[in-house]
Enzyme design. Structure first.
Site, PDB file in Angstrom:
ATOM      1  N   CYS A   1      37.667  37.287  42.009  1.00 54.11           N
ATOM      2  CA  CYS A   1      37.118  38.317  41.115  1.00 54.11           C
ATOM      3  C   CYS A   1      37.343  37.830  39.691  1.00 54.11           C
ATOM      4  CB  CYS A   1      37.791  39.663  41.384  1.00 54.11           C
ATOM      5  SG  CYS A   1      39.589  39.655  41.124  1.00 54.11           S
TER       6      CYS A   1
ATOM      7  N   ARG B   1      28.441  40.253  35.413  1.00 59.85           N
ATOM      8  CA  ARG B   1      29.448  39.237  35.104  1.00 59.85           C
ATOM      9  C   ARG B   1      29.242  38.009  35.995  1.00 59.85           C
ATOM     10  NH1 ARG B   1      35.493  41.077  34.716  1.00 59.85           N
ATOM     11  NH2 ARG B   1      35.639  39.019  33.727  1.00 59.85           N
TER      12      ARG B   1
END
Length: 280
Positions: free
Chosen positions: A235, A177
């Protein structure tokens, strides 16, 4: 043991002696956000279920991110509903390496609860120690805790951008990611330019327990964290960043949290995006 973590044995002893301790079950994961069915099937005796999506996060516009921090009044009402009084020890746990329990620790510590602990090793450590589980729901007597937010450091989207250039902004998502190879939920793939990938799952061992302070410090130092410079964590939506915040505290650093994280950044089309394995 630090004043952030607690062992299953120490928690069991507190419960057995009738100490003022409130246990919160914060089971949540991205692919299964409602942990209540698992909670009802088996939880630590006396534990109250907490919904991360509904009670540890607000619901705003996409530009706010997927899990904005809850407002003070809403959080205080939830804390009292969980049966928490001022002076209680609060222990939070989940069933996934403390990734969501750390969000509860951050929110409640920031709100002024004086003694919030994470069950180190999560529910797995409790059952591995041979300790019992109860089924069904727990509805506690309402508590009277009074909260006052602002005890822990956080940064805004603008401050996160500045910190990526002047200090260390850790992106603790999985590498694919961060690189932008995949993006299962947010509108753009990649990472904040200048941010450093340091997946928070590397902060625990194979049993889900946090690494020791020296090992954590070595890991963060190798990633580029310098005690003389500011460090912040991000995050996907501010949940697992709380886990890295805890790990940095255990390692002796003074981190800040970027609550909006990638889900906020990706919803601002004017913000640049970097891809690939390097900070950019």
């Amino acid at each position: 043991m630090s004043n952030i973590l607690i062992t299953p044995e120490a928690l069991a002893a507190l419960i057995a002696e009738g100490a003022p301790v409130r246990v919160l079950d914060v089971r949540w994961r991205l692919d299964r956000p409602d942990g209540r069915p698992d909670y009802l099937a088996g939880h630590i005796p006396g534990a109250v279920y907490v919904s991360l999506d509904d009670e540890l996060a607000a619901h705003g516009e996409p530009a706010d991110g997927r899990h904005p921090l809850p407002d003070a009044a809403t959080l205080q009402a939830a804390v009292r509903r969980w049966g928490i009084d001022d002076g209680d020890t609060v222990v939070v746990y989940d069933d996934l390496k403390s990734l969501s329990a750390a969000r509860a620790w951050w929110v409640l510590t920031d709100a002024g609860l004086a003694d919030v602990r994470i069950l180190d090793g999560a529910l797995r450590a409790w059952t591995a120690a041979g300790l019992p589980l109860d089924e069904g729901d727990v509805v506690p007597v309402a508590g009277s805790a009074t909260l006052s937010a602002g005890r822990l450091a956080q940064v805004s989207i603008d401050e996160a951008a500045e910190l990526a250039a002047s200090g260390a902004l850790l992106d603790v998502r999985v590498p694919e990611r961060y690189r932008g190879d995949v993006e299962p939920i947010d509108p753009r793939a990649g990472h904040i330019p200048g941010s450093i990938n340091a997946p928070t799952t590397g902060n625990v061992d194979e049993d889900g327990r946090f690494l020791g302070p020296e090992a954590l410090r070595a890991r963060f130092t190798a990633a580029g964290v310098d005690a003389a410079s500011p460090v912040a964590v991000s995050c996907g939506s501010g949940v697992t960043a709380s886990h890295a915040f805890v790990a940095l505290r255990l390692a002796g650093f003074a981190p800040t949290l970027y609550p909006g994280s990638w889900s906020q950044w990706a919803n601002h089309p004017d913000r640049p995006v970097a891809t690939g394995p390097n900070p950019g």
